[in-house]
Design a protein around this motif. Sequence first.
Motif: not given
Length: 321
Positions: A97-107
């Motif tokens: 999600f973060k790589t795609l620029g969709l937000g700061d949600l990560t593992p």
Amino acid sequence: MKSFRKAALALATLALAAGPAFAFPDRPVQLIVPWAAGGGMDAVMRIFAAGFEAELKQPVNVVNRTGGGGITGHTAIANAAPDGYTVGGASPEISFFKTLGLGDLTPESIDFFSRVSVIPAGITVKADSPYKTVADYLKAAKENPKGTMMASGTGVGGSWHIASGGLLKAAGIAPDAVRWVPSNGGAPALQDLVAGGITVFTGSPIEAKGMLDAGRVRTILLMTNERHPNFPDVPSAKEAGLDWVYENWFALSAPKGIPADRRKILFEAAQRTMQREDVRKGMADRGITPIWDKPEEFAAYVKAFTERGNSVLKDLGLAKN
């Protein structure tokens, strides 16, 4: 009399400080699934939930929270009250999600317990498709104008999109030669496939089992090194001369901050669940590989998986961060 009252008051104060006396959990637990009912994660988590319910001795209610290519459901898990009454199924999309620029949600935004299953990606076509082999499909992808052919299985930049791009790259074809059509999971993508809206479904044939059994679709490749015991007639990528292996994983997770005693109860119940014969057989019968990781093993696995997936996202021109 006065000393008796003081003693009684002291005991009452201690009882209140200790909190309510009940065994956790004392009410139903919610299990959030970020993908549509009928898809691969939904199938896995419903099998798991049945065993988890038996181990917790409380109902486990599966709730599908779809939308945003998995963002809606994963966010709901991360933002849930950390009281132990909400857990969730996490999929690889949270790594991107973060790589795609969709937000700061990560593992790191959620508390991972362990993977509970892995399922291989594949190439599945409509029953009357002209593509009889993966060579037919790749030849068409190379010769047709970019975007003529379409694939689906998850949101843009999701796990099955990465599977598609990585396979094309391994075949010496532009990773974005086949246009990606976003969906909320395997089930709606497969419906689109049989309706003729897309060319291929690049999710797992395990998600397509019902349609495969009914003869509505055909799987022509598994993105594995070896043939799968549940699909013995389907060639592996290695057989096809393609250096690309891709397995999706589904993990048990929870919001961060659950009290340690409650987390321990949930973790140990989940671990017992994955040792249950009915759960392991329920998954294996559907071609799903059950798994339970040691915490440090899963952390290393997610790190390597994320790096490989991000490389494909860059090739697809989708990486924003």
